[in-house]
Design a protein around this motif. Structure first.
Motif, short mmCIF file in Angstrom:
data_model
loop_
_atom_site.label_atom_id
_atom_site.label_comp_id
_atom_site.label_asym_id
_atom_site.label_seq_id
_atom_site.Cartn_x
_atom_site.Cartn_y
_atom_site.Cartn_z
N HIS A 21 0.83 -1.21 0.00
CA HIS A 21 0.00 0.00 0.00
C HIS A 21 0.86 1.26 0.00
CE1 HIS A 21 -3.20 2.80 0.89
NE2 HIS A 21 -2.59 3.17 2.01
N ARG A 75 -2.20 6.23 -3.57
CA ARG A 75 -3.14 6.29 -2.46
C ARG A 75 -3.61 7.72 -2.18
NH1 ARG A 75 1.98 5.83 -0.37
NH2 ARG A 75 2.54 7.14 1.43
N PHE A 76 -2.85 8.72 -2.65
CA PHE A 76 -3.26 10.12 -2.48
C PHE A 76 -4.11 10.63 -3.64
CE2 PHE A 76 0.96 10.05 -0.22
CZ PHE A 76 0.42 10.13 1.06
N ASN A 77 -4.22 9.85 -4.70
CA ASN A 77 -4.79 10.37 -5.95
C ASN A 77 -6.09 9.73 -6.39
OD1 ASN A 77 -2.53 12.10 -6.25
ND2 ASN A 77 -1.33 10.41 -7.10
N LEU A 78 -6.45 8.59 -5.81
CA LEU A 78 -7.67 7.91 -6.23
C LEU A 78 -8.32 7.25 -5.01
CD1 LEU A 78 -9.16 7.36 -8.99
CD2 LEU A 78 -8.15 5.08 -8.91
N SER A 79 -9.61 7.42 -4.87
CA SER A 79 -10.32 6.82 -3.73
C SER A 79 -10.59 5.35 -4.00
CB SER A 79 -11.64 7.55 -3.50
OG SER A 79 -12.57 7.23 -4.54
N LYS A 122 -3.24 5.21 -9.00
CA LYS A 122 -4.38 4.50 -8.41
C LYS A 122 -3.99 3.80 -7.12
CE LYS A 122 -3.35 0.54 -11.30
NZ LYS A 122 -3.70 -0.23 -12.47
N VAL A 123 -5.02 3.32 -6.44
CA VAL A 123 -4.84 2.59 -5.19
C VAL A 123 -5.44 1.20 -5.39
CG1 VAL A 123 -7.05 3.29 -4.18
CG2 VAL A 123 -5.11 2.82 -2.67
N LYS A 138 -5.53 -1.63 0.07
CA LYS A 138 -6.15 -0.61 0.90
C LYS A 138 -7.52 -1.10 1.39
CE LYS A 138 -7.61 4.17 1.38
NZ LYS A 138 -7.83 5.49 0.74
N THR A 146 -9.20 10.26 0.25
CA THR A 146 -7.84 9.71 0.20
C THR A 146 -7.06 10.06 1.47
OG1 THR A 146 -7.07 11.68 -1.01
CG2 THR A 146 -7.76 9.79 -2.33
#
Length: 577
Positions: free
Chosen positions: A335, A341-345, A366-367, A372, A440
């Motif tokens: 992760h 992780r900061f850019n897509l929910s 993306k995440v 996550k 995010t």
């Protein structure tokens, strides 16, 4: 009855001969339309299986008269003069994909995922199907379908047919165990010698734990179909009453490293029998195999399953707490190594599975709904336990999903899930959803607080690697070439390096598996010689003495855990602290 027949003339070509036969009513006024699925459940992306089909022939099965047809999309065919006829459709299918969602033919076995290779008749998907396999007499079949006669399987519908993959071989190994009176079959294809007593004991333990969680089982029996391969491999795909798992190398199956993977993927896939095969998002009821079916809740389908797939192994005593934490920390590492992780929910990442969810994709976009998704499931489980002093947990949310949606066959929505979580919590949980599902927000602080309840903590340690910790980039060595594969945004490396750079020298010294040493002298800056798009460049790489990057983040037990926290740990994990 719609009949399918599968045979093969020369397994060295990998081509299967597939035949579909059906009777068209004399009063039919519309053309007969045939459709091949374009994707499969469990992998939410278009895979266009029609690219594996060769030479389609349509005729009248009674007279042999060849019937004309027209291909109207990439995977759809139309037969005009079909009314009153028994139509036979024949085609070759290239079965040369050895993974848990593929199909394979060679001299030793036939392995089929029907969703790849069986056409269906539009409007008649609910009719019973019969599948006949033309096989040598000594070949056995592993499949979740009932066997009507030797090498003949029956399905209630097309959906039932393609939801039951099969392996046919003369060398299948088979054992059975029972959990709460339900038969579970373990099939193994491959050159390996499983420790069957140990394997069956462990499988029975996690099966019992899952059955106890949900209270009942969606199906009457279950089949683990294992392809144990001679090379490195890892994949699993869920089905209604079975799973296919492809794993290797075979000679290492019972070693700690590979056996833990077998346990992990098996527990994960069994959990899917409830969560996604029965408890299904409303958008996926029914499946439409012709196009994308977007849904925003894959963090439930895959994230929660990923959490429970490892967690229940510990809760059932199959894994030790230390082994469980090792798997948790692997998820944490995956992760945190990507700034996506900061850019897509998570909700948007669920939709984007259809876009690029199964590929690496562009950097930091993306995440993962798996990684996550599992971490926010852990966070929610501990939060529910803390709010109720362990009287309620994520188990209760899942049981209610099963009873209110899975058992009656009703699809759930995002709002349904939020409602159930809030009812189990006994309080509004909108901040959790806004921050971690639809937003995010970082997980470090809330995870640390939640873990404190069970005597654990989120530990952050400095990354001792010079490339990663000091400069913010990662490399791999391929054919003695040191190549940049990942760069952390806003790090010193981001100002001078790019992905795919080949680093050949540092301060004039050749790089030969010694990059870490060359960048660890304590100098304030370094001159790097790099090949970039076949051009030689010299760049300056300067450290920032006030910052470190990619810390090692792990979950660990607190040495100062109170007796109350240690009891809480045992209530969560069913193991002593």
């Amino acid at each position: 009855m719609i009949r399918y027949h599968v045979s093969f003339e020369n397994p060295l070509t990998f081509y299967l001969q597939i035949q579909l036969t059906l009777t068209v009513p004399a009063e039919a006024t519309e053309a007969l339309k045939l459709q091949l699925p374009a994707w499969r459940p469990g992998r939410y992306e278009l895979q266009n299986f029609a690219q594996k089909i060769q030479r389609v022939v349509v005729d009248d099965a009674d007279s042999g008269e060849v019937l004309s047809y027209r291909k109207i999309t990439k995977d759809r065919w139309q037969v005009a003069d079909a009314a009153g006829r028994t139509v036979r459709v024949r085609y070759n299918f290239y079965a040369h994909q050895m993974d848990a969602g593929g199909s394979w033919l060679d001299e030793s076995q036939l392995y089929i995922n029907g969703v790849q290779c069986f056409m269906y008749t539009e409007g008649r998907q609910q009719e019973p199907c019969e599948l006949t396999l033309e096989l040598p007499d000594n070949w056995q079949i592993a499949c979740g379908l009932p066997q009507k006669a030797p090498h003949m399987l029956q399905a209630d519908s097309f959906e039932h047919l393609i939801e039951c993959p099969l392996i046919a071989s003369p060398t299948l190994q088979h054992h059975e165990y029972q959990a709460q009176g339900i038969p579970f079959h373990v099939w193994v294809q491959g050159e390996c010698n499983p420790d069957w007593p140990r394997l069956l004991q462990d499988f029975a333990a996690f099966s019992e734990e899952q059955l106890s969680l949900f209270g009942s089982f969606p199906v009457s029996d279950y089949h683990f179909l294992n392809q144990i391969l001679p090379y490195n491999h890892y994949h699993g795909v869920e089905h209604t009453n079975s799973t296919v798992i492809t794993l290797g190398p075979a000679q290492l199956l019972m070693t700690d490293v590979l056996y833990k993977e077998l346990l992990g993927v098996s527990c994960h896939e069994l959990f899917h029998t409830w969560n996604i095969k029965s408890i299904r998002p409303a958008e996926l009821l029914p499946y439409d195999y012709t196009q994308e079916q977007y849904f925003r809740t894959c963090y439930i389908a895959e994230g929660i399953t990923t959490y429970y797939g490892e967690y229940l192994l510990a809760r059932s005593g199959v894994r030790t707490a230390e082994q469980y934490f090792h798997e948790l920390n692997t998820m944490l590492r995956k992760h945190y190594e990507d700034d996506g992780r900061f850019n897509l929910s998570l909700a948007d990442a669920s939709v984007d599975l259809w876009l690029d969810g199964y590929k690496n994709g562009v950097p930091d976009r993306k995440v993962s709904v798996y990684h996550k998704g599992a971490l926010v499931a852990l966070l929610l489980d501990l939060a529910l336990r803390q709010l109720s002093k362990h009287q309620r947990s994520l188990d209760d949310v899942l049981r209610r999903l099963w009873l209110e949606f899975g058992q009656p066959g009703v699809g759930y929505t995002e709002d349904d899930y939020i409602r159930l979580v809030e009812e189990v919590a006994g309080r509004p949980m909108r901040q959790y959803f806004d921050s971690f599902i639809y937003g995010t927000a970082p997980l470090e602080e809330p995870l640390t607080k939640a873990l404190h309840f069970v005597g654990c903590t989120l530990l952050q340690e400095e990354n001792v690697s010079a490339t990663e910790g000091v400069f913010g980039f990662k490399t791999i060595v391929k054919n003695e070439r040191t190549e940049v594969v990942n760069i952390l945004p806003h790090s010193p490396a981001a100002a001078t390096l790019t992905v795919d750079d080949e680093i050949i020298a540092v301060n004039g010294q050749r790089v030969q598996m010694n990059l870490q040493v060359l960048l660890s002298t304590g100098a304030s800056s370094y001159e790097l010689s790099v090949f970039r798009q076949s051009r030689l460049n010299t760049v300056s790489l300067a450290a920032d003495p006030t910052r470190r990057f990619w810390p090692k983040i792990t979950i660990t037990k607190r040495p100062d855990a109170t007796p109350e926290q240690q009891v809480s740990f045992k209530q969560w994990l069913k193991q002593d602290f």
